[in-house]
Design a protein around this motif. Sequence first.
Motif, mmCIF file in Angstrom:
data_model
loop_
_atom_site.group_PDB
_atom_site.id
_atom_site.type_symbol
_atom_site.label_atom_id
_atom_site.label_comp_id
_atom_site.label_asym_id
_atom_site.label_seq_id
_atom_site.Cartn_x
_atom_site.Cartn_y
_atom_site.Cartn_z
ATOM 1 N N ALA A 199 5.175 12.174 -6.299
ATOM 2 C CA ALA A 199 5.063 11.684 -7.674
ATOM 3 C C ALA A 199 5.755 10.340 -7.838
ATOM 4 C CB ALA A 199 5.662 12.710 -8.644
ATOM 5 N N ASP A 200 6.846 10.117 -7.111
ATOM 6 C CA ASP A 200 7.535 8.832 -7.195
ATOM 7 C C ASP A 200 6.733 7.728 -6.525
ATOM 8 O OD1 ASP A 200 10.008 9.547 -8.593
ATOM 9 O OD2 ASP A 200 10.413 10.779 -6.832
ATOM 10 N N VAL A 201 6.043 8.056 -5.441
ATOM 11 C CA VAL A 201 5.170 7.082 -4.800
ATOM 12 C C VAL A 201 4.031 6.713 -5.749
ATOM 13 C CG1 VAL A 201 3.646 6.628 -2.830
ATOM 14 C CG2 VAL A 201 5.758 7.944 -2.511
ATOM 15 N N ASP A 202 3.463 7.713 -6.420
ATOM 16 C CA ASP A 202 2.406 7.454 -7.397
ATOM 17 C C ASP A 202 2.901 6.511 -8.496
ATOM 18 O OD1 ASP A 202 0.726 9.167 -6.020
ATOM 19 O OD2 ASP A 202 1.121 10.882 -7.344
ATOM 20 N N VAL A 203 4.089 6.798 -9.016
ATOM 21 C CA VAL A 203 4.660 5.958 -10.072
ATOM 22 C C VAL A 203 4.882 4.544 -9.568
ATOM 23 C CG1 VAL A 203 6.762 5.558 -11.424
ATOM 24 C CG2 VAL A 203 5.678 7.805 -11.433
ATOM 25 N N GLU A 204 5.389 4.405 -8.355
ATOM 26 C CA GLU A 204 5.645 3.077 -7.798
ATOM 27 C C GLU A 204 4.356 2.260 -7.726
ATOM 28 O OE1 GLU A 204 8.512 0.391 -5.698
ATOM 29 O OE2 GLU A 204 8.509 1.866 -7.318
ATOM 30 N N LEU A 205 3.279 2.866 -7.280
ATOM 31 C CA LEU A 205 2.005 2.159 -7.208
ATOM 32 C C LEU A 205 1.516 1.745 -8.592
ATOM 33 C CD1 LEU A 205 0.285 4.373 -4.506
ATOM 34 C CD2 LEU A 205 0.856 1.953 -4.250
ATOM 35 N N GLU A 206 1.706 2.624 -9.564
ATOM 36 C CA GLU A 206 1.266 2.325 -10.930
ATOM 37 C C GLU A 206 2.114 1.216 -11.552
ATOM 38 O OE1 GLU A 206 1.513 6.084 -12.846
ATOM 39 O OE2 GLU A 206 -0.095 6.973 -11.645
ATOM 40 N N ASN A 248 10.414 4.728 2.000
ATOM 41 C CA ASN A 248 11.135 5.691 1.158
ATOM 42 C C ASN A 248 10.752 7.116 1.560
ATOM 43 O OD1 ASN A 248 12.240 3.650 -0.949
ATOM 44 N ND2 ASN A 248 10.043 3.230 -0.903
ATOM 45 N N PRO A 249 11.119 7.544 2.746
ATOM 46 C CA PRO A 249 10.649 8.839 3.247
ATOM 47 C C PRO A 249 11.156 10.037 2.456
ATOM 48 C CG PRO A 249 12.340 7.920 4.699
ATOM 49 C CD PRO A 249 11.969 6.844 3.731
ATOM 50 N N ARG A 250 12.214 9.854 1.644
ATOM 51 C CA ARG A 250 12.768 10.978 0.888
ATOM 52 C C ARG A 250 12.160 11.095 -0.509
ATOM 53 N NH1 ARG A 250 19.204 10.361 1.442
ATOM 54 N NH2 ARG A 250 19.141 12.405 0.432
ATOM 55 N N TRP A 251 11.317 10.152 -0.897
ATOM 56 C CA TRP A 251 10.721 10.208 -2.226
ATOM 57 C C TRP A 251 9.701 11.339 -2.320
ATOM 58 C CZ3 TRP A 251 9.268 4.751 -4.512
ATOM 59 C CH2 TRP A 251 10.436 3.993 -4.649
ATOM 60 N N GLU A 252 9.602 11.920 -3.512
ATOM 61 C CA GLU A 252 8.515 12.843 -3.790
ATOM 62 C C GLU A 252 7.221 12.049 -3.971
ATOM 63 O OE1 GLU A 252 9.545 15.211 -7.169
ATOM 64 O OE2 GLU A 252 11.173 16.264 -6.137
ATOM 65 N N PRO A 295 0.835 -1.212 0.000
ATOM 66 C CA PRO A 295 0.000 0.000 0.000
ATOM 67 C C PRO A 295 0.865 1.255 0.000
ATOM 68 C CG PRO A 295 0.124 -0.895 2.212
ATOM 69 C CD PRO A 295 0.856 -1.869 1.321
ATOM 70 N N ARG A 296 0.233 2.370 -0.303
ATOM 71 C CA ARG A 296 0.940 3.650 -0.342
ATOM 72 C C ARG A 296 1.689 3.925 0.959
ATOM 73 N NH1 ARG A 296 0.866 8.676 -2.853
ATOM 74 N NH2 ARG A 296 -0.590 7.868 -4.413
ATOM 75 N N GLU A 297 1.068 3.638 2.080
ATOM 76 C CA GLU A 297 1.672 3.945 3.373
ATOM 77 C C GLU A 297 2.983 3.180 3.562
ATOM 78 O OE1 GLU A 297 -2.388 5.012 3.130
ATOM 79 O OE2 GLU A 297 -1.485 3.010 2.897
#
Length: 234
Positions: free
Chosen positions: A142-149, A136-140, A128-130
């Motif tokens: 947008a990078d979390v969004d990309v990872e989920l996709e 990865n606390p330093r990610w933007e 999950p996103r959380e």
Amino acid sequence: MQLHTHTWGEGDRVALLIHGMMADHRTWRRVGPALAERGYRVIAVDLRSHGASGRGEYSPELFADDVAETLPTGADLAIGHSLGGLTLSLAADRLKPARAVFSDPAWHLASPSEGLGPQVFAQFKSAPREQIQAMNPRWEEADVDVELETLALWDESTALSLAPLFGTDLMPAAPVVPSLVQLADPSFLISPERAALLEGRGFEVRSVAGAGHTIHRDDFDGFMASLEGWVHPL
């Protein structure tokens, strides 16, 4: 297998980008444009079982065959991250880039007894996103969004098929072309002892202080700075 690719820029120089497991070309969302600004035509692949590329059987040799079939030979620069670094090392003799950068390459996959077996990686399919944010606390964002996709598109049997390689040494005996090994700090794939071995084999080794495994997303500025002398300057 012909792979799906994405291109940034129209420069005279050519740069190739090969992502790691669970990702696709979108992991390079900042690196691609940054290299394009430096005069490169940047081509990023989606490895088989990732992104918009086809599915099939999986092995490092097949990943390497695919990139050799898909990408142009004689590029000015090739960068591979993690599994992409292993793939690049197995295809370098066919791709023949002028320079290669191996970003925290998967040249030593920890054995299940070390707590990072293939099942652990496969389970990230449903992260999950959380969990991604916490790891990865330093990610933007947008990078979390990309990872989920990209996780949604990734075939997790990739990790399971690589099970025989976990716990083995996959480091190249020597660089095929002038090569930089770029390490996270610390790297869970390349120990200080292995880094010293690589230097003895003719690789240049640089660490990005404090950066996690996906250096280009964890510390983009540090990632680019560590490429000084290996990419064309602005």
